[in-house]
Design an enzyme around this catalytic site. Structure first.
Site, PDB file in Angstrom:
ATOM      1  N   SER A 183       0.848  -1.190   0.000  1.00 53.68           N
ATOM      2  CA  SER A 183       0.000   0.000   0.000  1.00 53.68           C
ATOM      3  C   SER A 183       0.880   1.235   0.000  1.00 53.68           C
ATOM      4  CB  SER A 183      -0.901   0.015   1.240  1.00 53.68           C
ATOM      5  OG  SER A 183      -1.543   1.270   1.397  1.00 53.68           O
ATOM      6  N   TYR A 239      -0.800  -1.005  10.339  1.00 51.20           N
ATOM      7  CA  TYR A 239      -0.970  -1.215   8.901  1.00 51.20           C
ATOM      8  C   TYR A 239       0.217  -0.625   8.139  1.00 51.20           C
ATOM      9  CZ  TYR A 239      -3.295  -1.433   4.350  1.00 51.20           C
ATOM     10  OH  TYR A 239      -3.623  -1.712   3.036  1.00 51.20           O
TER      11      TYR A 239
END
Length: 314
Positions: A183, A239
């Site tokens: 990401s 994350y």
């Protein structure tokens, strides 16, 4: 099941029962790749296979399901044995399974608005070393040690376990490919912790052990409630750390296995469960990026981080 030939390609996709993973399975199968769709939830995985067969007229010749928990070595071993028995090798491994590390609290719409503002900053090419002015966790989501640990175990160690387990079968392929779904939230400019940034940025001396060290130091600081004082990011912390570590690990792997094509990719801001379906791209559009890397020619790039189909900075 499809006849074993040198021209047939075999792929494993983790987290294949929904979203980008589901669409990746569809697109690969449509291109003649025999796909093993995996998911932790057996019922949802079987339902996904049935939908794909109905929507795209696939049969067992094109796609099959196997239950998989990437946090469980025994579950991974079971899948390895299946692939070895049925196909004798693996050509494509797509480490797609991932979680956010946070839990929605209160009004989901509030979280969506927060994410949309935050992501508009994350998905820019402004490498300013800041977190887009975001200094405190916003409303709409909470985290704790259990969620943080699960995020790291899934997004980083899960992909690592899968890769290590399947390397022997990938080495039997004429065109081995590993695609790690990362990401743009894993970019170093958002990691904030200066020590971690320096460790992961130094590609020449980067090792698997150093990546693990960054992950372990973060978990230690989280346990000691010192993430803020140590300079770790304040929002979607686990994350970001997990995805930054995965991108770095991809670099290490590519150096270690020069005959493989191994890359990490941000598929773009897609509508998925991870972001409460706030994305601007469809899951199908995101999947195109994964499929593109899975089907690279043997002289294609390796060890790089892509934003969709273009190389981007880490």
């Amino acid at each position: 099941m499809a006849e074993k030939t040198t021209s047939t390609r075999y792929a494993v996709v983790t987290g294949g029962n929904k979203g980008i993973g589901y669409e990746t399975c569809r697109q690969l199968a449509s291109k003649g790749v025999v796909v093993v769709l995996t998911s932790r939830d057996e019922k949802k995985g079987i339902e996904a296979i049935e939908r794909l067969k109905e929507e795209s007229n696939f049969t067992d010749e094109h796609i099959l399901f196997h239950q998989l928990d990437i946090m469980d070595p025994a579950s991974i071993s079971s899948l390895v044995n299946l692939i070895k028995t049925k196909f004798g090798r693996l050509d494509i491994l797509i480490n797609n399974a991932g979680i956010s590390g946070v839990m929605v609290e209160g009004d989901v719409q509030v979280l969506k608005e927060i994410l949309e503002r935050y992501i508009s900053i994350v998905f820019t090419e402004d490498e300013n070393g800041e977190e887009g002015g975001w200094t405190k966790s916003g409303p709409g989501s909470v985290t704790n040690y259990e969620l943080t640990k699960e995020c790291i175990e899934t997004n980083y160690y899960g992909a690592k376990r899968m890769t290590e387990a399947f390397i022997p079968l990938l080495q039997l392929s004429n065109s081995p490919r590993i695609v790690n779904v990362a990401s743009s939230m894993g970019k170093l400019k958002l990691l904030c912790n200066k020590w971690a940034i320096e460790v992961l940025r130094d590609a020449d001396s980067l090792t698997e052990e150093k990546v693990d060290q960054v992950v372990n130091e973060f978990l230690k600081d989280f346990t000691e409630k010192s993430t803020e004082s140590k300079g770790w990011p304040s929002y979607f912390t686990a994350y970001k750390v997990s995805k930054a570590s995965l991108i770095a690990y991809t670099r290490v792997l590519a150096t270690k296995y020069p005959n493989f094509r191994i890359n990490s990719v941000c598929p773009g801001y897609c509508k998925t469960d991870v972001n409460a379906n706030t994305g601007s791209l469809t899951a199908g559009e995101g999947a195109e990026s994964l499929v593109n890397l899975a089907l690279l020619p043997n002289d294609g790039p390796s060890g790089l981080f892509f934003y969709r189909k273009e190389v981007t900075f880490f």
